[in-house]
Design an enzyme around this catalytic site. Structure first.
Site, PDB file in Angstrom:
ATOM      1  N   THR A   1       5.064  -0.137  -7.396  1.00 32.05           N
ATOM      2  CA  THR A   1       3.693  -0.015  -7.713  1.00 32.05           C
ATOM      3  C   THR A   1       3.308  -0.349  -9.261  1.00 32.05           C
ATOM      4  O   THR A   1       4.312  -0.296  -9.774  1.00 32.05           O
ATOM      5  CB  THR A   1       3.652   1.555  -7.708  1.00 32.05           C
ATOM      6  OG1 THR A   1       2.540   2.118  -8.320  1.00 32.05           O
ATOM      7  CG2 THR A   1       4.765   2.336  -8.371  1.00 32.05           C
ATOM      8  N   ASP A   2       2.408  -0.816  -9.529  1.00 34.34           N
ATOM      9  CA  ASP A   2       1.765  -1.101 -10.861  1.00 34.34           C
ATOM     10  C   ASP A   2       1.866  -0.175 -11.808  1.00 34.34           C
ATOM     11  O   ASP A   2       1.814  -0.344 -12.964  1.00 34.34           O
ATOM     12  CB  ASP A   2       0.275  -1.762 -10.793  1.00 34.34           C
ATOM     13  CG  ASP A   2      -0.669  -0.565 -10.436  1.00 34.34           C
ATOM     14  OD1 ASP A   2      -0.282   0.544  -9.881  1.00 34.34           O
ATOM     15  OD2 ASP A   2      -1.955  -0.986 -10.359  1.00 34.34           O
ATOM     16  N   GLU A   3       2.186   1.152 -11.392  1.00 33.45           N
ATOM     17  CA  GLU A   3       2.209   2.145 -12.321  1.00 33.45           C
ATOM     18  C   GLU A   3       3.584   1.919 -13.084  1.00 33.45           C
ATOM     19  O   GLU A   3       3.760   2.588 -14.067  1.00 33.45           O
ATOM     20  CB  GLU A   3       2.468   3.507 -11.544  1.00 33.45           C
ATOM     21  CG  GLU A   3       0.963   3.763 -10.531  1.00 33.45           C
ATOM     22  CD  GLU A   3       0.939   5.125 -10.139  1.00 33.45           C
ATOM     23  OE1 GLU A   3       1.457   5.924 -10.768  1.00 33.45           O
ATOM     24  OE2 GLU A   3      -0.080   5.233  -9.071  1.00 33.45           O
TER      25      GLU A   3
ATOM     26  N   TYR B   1       7.206   9.853 -11.149  1.00 30.95           N
ATOM     27  CA  TYR B   1       6.786   9.049 -10.007  1.00 30.95           C
ATOM     28  C   TYR B   1       7.051   7.581 -10.607  1.00 30.95           C
ATOM     29  O   TYR B   1       8.014   6.966  -9.884  1.00 30.95           O
ATOM     30  CB  TYR B   1       5.555   9.258  -9.331  1.00 30.95           C
ATOM     31  CG  TYR B   1       5.133   7.982  -8.400  1.00 30.95           C
ATOM     32  CD1 TYR B   1       5.924   7.637  -7.238  1.00 30.95           C
ATOM     33  CD2 TYR B   1       4.026   7.186  -8.899  1.00 30.95           C
ATOM     34  CE1 TYR B   1       5.585   6.844  -6.386  1.00 30.95           C
ATOM     35  CE2 TYR B   1       3.880   6.091  -8.139  1.00 30.95           C
ATOM     36  CZ  TYR B   1       4.444   5.857  -6.807  1.00 30.95           C
ATOM     37  OH  TYR B   1       4.071   5.023  -6.085  1.00 30.95           O
TER      38      TYR B   1
ATOM     39  N   LYS C   1       9.984   4.855  -9.616  1.00 30.72           N
ATOM     40  CA  LYS C   1       9.897   3.439  -8.933  1.00 30.72           C
ATOM     41  C   LYS C   1      10.678   2.589  -9.810  1.00 30.72           C
ATOM     42  O   LYS C   1      11.097   1.577  -9.699  1.00 30.72           O
ATOM     43  CB  LYS C   1       8.472   3.444  -8.715  1.00 30.72           C
ATOM     44  CG  LYS C   1       7.783   4.263  -7.586  1.00 30.72           C
ATOM     45  CD  LYS C   1       8.474   3.923  -6.181  1.00 30.72           C
ATOM     46  CE  LYS C   1       7.927   2.452  -5.494  1.00 30.72           C
ATOM     47  NZ  LYS C   1       8.739   2.519  -4.228  1.00 30.72           N
TER      48      LYS C   1
HETATM   49  P1  NAD Z   1       3.685   8.004   1.380  1.00 30.08           P
HETATM   50  O1  NAD Z   1       3.992   9.199   1.050  1.00 30.08           O
HETATM   51  O2  NAD Z   1       2.413   8.022   2.524  1.00 30.08           O
HETATM   52  O3  NAD Z   1       4.783   7.505   2.638  1.00 30.08           O
HETATM   53  C1  NAD Z   1       6.060   7.989   2.315  1.00 30.08           C
HETATM   54  C2  NAD Z   1       6.995   7.882   3.493  1.00 30.08           C
HETATM   55  O4  NAD Z   1       8.279   7.895   3.348  1.00 30.08           O
HETATM   56  C3  NAD Z   1       6.766   9.257   4.401  1.00 30.08           C
HETATM   57  O5  NAD Z   1       6.273   8.664   5.956  1.00 30.08           O
HETATM   58  C4  NAD Z   1       7.754   9.985   4.284  1.00 30.08           C
HETATM   59  O6  NAD Z   1       8.433  10.755   5.201  1.00 30.08           O
HETATM   60  C5  NAD Z   1       9.083   8.796   3.973  1.00 30.08           C
HETATM   61  N1  NAD Z   1      10.174   9.227   3.455  1.00 30.08           N
HETATM   62  C6  NAD Z   1      10.166   9.812   2.282  1.00 30.08           C
HETATM   63  N2  NAD Z   1      11.386  10.272   1.752  1.00 30.08           N
HETATM   64  C7  NAD Z   1      12.237   9.729   2.610  1.00 30.08           C
HETATM   65  C8  NAD Z   1      13.665   9.623   2.850  1.00 30.08           C
HETATM   66  N3  NAD Z   1      14.554  10.316   1.991  1.00 30.08           N
HETATM   67  N4  NAD Z   1      14.203   8.935   3.828  1.00 30.08           N
HETATM   68  C9  NAD Z   1      13.462   8.279   4.720  1.00 30.08           C
HETATM   69  N5  NAD Z   1      12.031   8.440   4.719  1.00 30.08           N
HETATM   70  C10 NAD Z   1      11.424   8.912   3.532  1.00 30.08           C
HETATM   71  O7  NAD Z   1       3.629   6.915   1.002  1.00 30.08           O
HETATM   72  P2  NAD Z   1       2.611   5.495   0.748  1.00 30.08           P
HETATM   73  O8  NAD Z   1       1.437   5.835   0.108  1.00 30.08           O
HETATM   74  O9  NAD Z   1       2.708   4.967   2.076  1.00 30.08           O
HETATM   75  O10 NAD Z   1       3.623   4.586  -0.078  1.00 30.08           O
HETATM   76  C11 NAD Z   1       4.657   3.668   0.441  1.00 30.08           C
HETATM   77  C12 NAD Z   1       5.373   2.671  -0.844  1.00 30.08           C
HETATM   78  O11 NAD Z   1       4.527   2.111  -1.121  1.00 30.08           O
HETATM   79  C13 NAD Z   1       6.057   3.717  -1.768  1.00 30.08           C
HETATM   80  O12 NAD Z   1       7.142   2.911  -1.951  1.00 30.08           O
HETATM   81  C14 NAD Z   1       5.119   3.665  -2.848  1.00 30.08           C
HETATM   82  O13 NAD Z   1       5.735   3.860  -4.192  1.00 30.08           O
HETATM   83  C15 NAD Z   1       4.469   2.229  -2.971  1.00 30.08           C
HETATM   84  N6  NAD Z   1       2.959   2.175  -3.120  1.00 30.08           N
HETATM   85  C16 NAD Z   1       2.001   2.793  -2.843  1.00 30.08           C
HETATM   86  C17 NAD Z   1       0.613   2.598  -3.425  1.00 30.08           C
HETATM   87  C18 NAD Z   1      -0.513   3.653  -2.757  1.00 30.08           C
HETATM   88  O14 NAD Z   1      -1.602   3.365  -3.399  1.00 30.08           O
HETATM   89  N7  NAD Z   1      -0.331   4.465  -1.850  1.00 30.08           N
HETATM   90  C19 NAD Z   1       0.527   1.505  -4.036  1.00 30.08           C
HETATM   91  C20 NAD Z   1       1.707   0.655  -4.549  1.00 30.08           C
HETATM   92  C21 NAD Z   1       2.729   1.047  -3.987  1.00 30.08           C
HETATM   93  P1  TYD Z   2      -4.235   9.137  -6.868  1.00 29.04           P
HETATM   94  O1  TYD Z   2      -5.027   8.859  -5.789  1.00 29.04           O
HETATM   95  O2  TYD Z   2      -3.370  10.421  -7.032  1.00 29.04           O
HETATM   96  O3  TYD Z   2      -3.337   7.893  -7.440  1.00 29.04           O
HETATM   97  P2  TYD Z   2      -2.802   7.342  -8.727  1.00 29.04           P
HETATM   98  O4  TYD Z   2      -2.532   8.656  -9.611  1.00 29.04           O
HETATM   99  O5  TYD Z   2      -1.182   6.904  -8.077  1.00 29.04           O
HETATM  100  O6  TYD Z   2      -3.470   6.301  -9.346  1.00 29.04           O
HETATM  101  O7  TYD Z   2      -5.270   9.191  -8.201  1.00 29.04           O
HETATM  102  C1  TYD Z   2      -6.223   8.209  -8.323  1.00 29.04           C
HETATM  103  C2  TYD Z   2      -6.943   8.310  -9.798  1.00 29.04           C
HETATM  104  O8  TYD Z   2      -7.785   9.739  -9.291  1.00 29.04           O
HETATM  105  C3  TYD Z   2      -5.967   8.798 -10.762  1.00 29.04           C
HETATM  106  O9  TYD Z   2      -6.517   8.479 -11.992  1.00 29.04           O
HETATM  107  C4  TYD Z   2      -5.943  10.531 -10.728  1.00 29.04           C
HETATM  108  C5  TYD Z   2      -7.515  10.707 -10.343  1.00 29.04           C
HETATM  109  N1  TYD Z   2      -7.726  11.828  -9.400  1.00 29.04           N
HETATM  110  C6  TYD Z   2      -8.609  12.934  -9.708  1.00 29.04           C
HETATM  111  O10 TYD Z   2      -9.276  12.635 -10.467  1.00 29.04           O
HETATM  112  N2  TYD Z   2      -8.777  14.095  -8.801  1.00 29.04           N
HETATM  113  C7  TYD Z   2      -7.870  14.470  -7.782  1.00 29.04           C
HETATM  114  O11 TYD Z   2      -7.946  15.272  -7.152  1.00 29.04           O
HETATM  115  C8  TYD Z   2      -6.853  13.259  -7.588  1.00 29.04           C
HETATM  116  C9  TYD Z   2      -5.909  13.669  -6.469  1.00 29.04           C
HETATM  117  C10 TYD Z   2      -6.835  12.096  -8.428  1.00 29.04           C
END
Ligand code: NAD
Ligand code: TYD
Length: 353
Positions: free
Chosen positions: A133-135, A158, A162
């Site tokens: 993630t870019d975070e 988090y 990562k």
């Molecule tokens: P999510 O929380 O929707 O899904 C995570 C999945 O991982 C779930 O199905 C969960 O059951 C499984 N999991 C958690 N712990 C586990 C373990 N110990 N063993 C096996 N499975 C396990 O997450 P997401 O949003 O789909 O993100 C997927 C990946 O992409 C993550 O690595 C996240 O850091 C990365 N990512 C997410 C975003 C975003 O915007 N959502 C952006 C950039 C990167």
């Molecule tokens: P989020 O979807 O939790 O993603 P991330 O924190 O990984 O970027 O949040 C996106 C943005 O929205 C972040 O700046 C936090 C803000 N946010 C709110 O303002 N209200 C909310 O209820 C949530 C969940 C997020």
């Protein structure tokens, strides 16, 4: 025939990625989806795939921290490729309870790498793609971008977990020669995202007439990318990326949170035939998230120029598709918010949802 092990395939991006794989024409692979099924997972996301491709899609409930179990699965399916999505992924949860984040994101990634290292030592090659993630880069001011060369500066449990996992993956390349690639992506949106993240939470709250909590002054900025564009980038890196390299992926699509929430109010209003002011009146500026990163913005020139990737879904269109998906899948929303999730929310947030 490739044997691809996807971790976290029952979560948001993993589900979309597996659907993306089975939409590819003429691909010869099997997919093993390894997921622990935490609150964020729903195995029914892939029920149709499991039915249609029963000879090529296999689900295994397992924890990535369980070395013997993962090791057995790698042998059982003769895995040659791992795409690692599994993680604890929600910043707010990591603030309330960081330990699961350290366990899964750091120790879980380490466990997978160790399983691969064992195979490499026996002369078997397993390609490892790590999704990040870019975070990890921290928080930007009003100008500038994150580059692959930007220093790491994670500011939440988090993002710190990562960042640690990214470092481990790179170290296993440098030390043991494991063939890795890493992708670092901006905020994703689209179908199957758990309704604790901003976009689905806002859509759901509007439908339920609940308040729309905007943290702080609402001027934090995120760079949004449609989830299928992330999936296509990961697949491209897997096939054409250079071993050992990291690739940024982003939407070049920055939105202030408050502007995005107001836009969503208008979109949902159009779809539900309700005046948009009714939804906008639900907006509440609430206490800011501790350590809330101000702005994320990704520079993704490297993957564009070296691998020829580009995002294809225009944000306004992608948001429309996303709103429509949630409106057509209210059963899914109810399902994922029952069980383990509701227990956790009751303990940690009181009656928030
Ligand atoms: P999510 O929380 O929707 O899904 C995570 C999945 O991982 C779930 O199905 C969960 O059951 C499984 N999991 C958690 N712990 C586990 C373990 N110990 N063993 C096996 N499975 C396990 O997450 P997401 O949003 O789909 O993100 C997927 C990946 O992409 C993550 O690595 C996240 O850091 C990365 N990512 C997410 C975003 C975003 O915007 N959502 C952006 C950039 C990167
Ligand atoms: P989020 O979807 O939790 O993603 P991330 O924190 O990984 O970027 O949040 C996106 C943005 O929205 C972040 O700046 C936090 C803000 N946010 C709110 O303002 N209200 C909310 O209820 C949530 C969940 C997020």
């Amino acid at each position: 025939m490739k044997s691809i092990l996807v971790t976290g395939g029952c979560g948001f991006i993993g589900t979309n990625f597996i659907r993306f794989l089975f939409d590819l024409p003429d691909e010869h692979f099997i997919v093993v989806n390894v997921d622990k099924l935490t609150y964020a997972a729903n195995p029914e996301n892939l029920a149709d795939i499991s039915h249609k491709y029963s000879d090529r899609y296999f689900f295994e409930k397992a924890d990535i921290c369980d070395f013997p179990k993962i090791s057995n699965l790698i042998d059982k399916y003769e895995v040659d490729t791992i795409i690692h999505f599994a993680a604890e992924s929600h910043v707010d949860r990591s603030i309330v309870g960081p330990s699961d984040f350290i366990r899964t994101n750091v120790f879980g990634t380490f466990t997978l790498l160790e399983v691969v290292r064992q195979r490499i030592e026996k002369g078997k090659s397993i390609r490892f793609h790590h999704v990040s993630t870019d975070e990890v880069y921290g928080s930007l001011g009003p100008t500038g971008y994150f580059y692959e060369s930007s220093p790491y500066n994670p500011r939440s449990p988090y993002s710190a977990s990562k960042a640690a996992s990214d470092h481990l993956v790179r170290s296993y390349f440098a030390t043991y020669g494991i063939p890795i690639t890493i992708s670092i992506c901006s905020n994703n949106y689209g179908p199957y995202q758990f309704p604790e993240k901003l976009i689905p939470l806002m859509i759901l709250s509007m439908l339920e007439g609940k308040e729309l909590p905007v943290y702080g002054d609402g001027k934090n900025i995120r760079d949004w990318l449609y989830v299928m564009d992330h999936c296509s980038a990961v697949w491209l890196i897997l096939n054409k990326g250079k071993i050992g390299e990291t690739y940024n992926i982003g939407g070049e699509n920055e939105w202030e949170n408050i502007r995005l929430v107001e836009y969503l109010c208008e979109l949902v209003a159009r779809r539900t035939n309700v005046p948009s002011n009714r939804y906008k009146s639900l907006i509440r500026f609430v206490m800011d998230r501790p350590g809330h990163d101000r702005r994320y913005a990704i520079n993704c020139d490297k993957i564009k120029t070296e691998l020829g990737w580009k995002p294809t879904v225009i944000f306004e269109k992608g948001l429309e598709m996303t709103v429509d998906w949630y409106l057509n899948n209210l059963d899914w929303l109810n399902k994922v918010r029952s069980g383990e999730y509701i227990k956790w929310i009751e303990i940690n947030y009181g009656n928030r949802l």
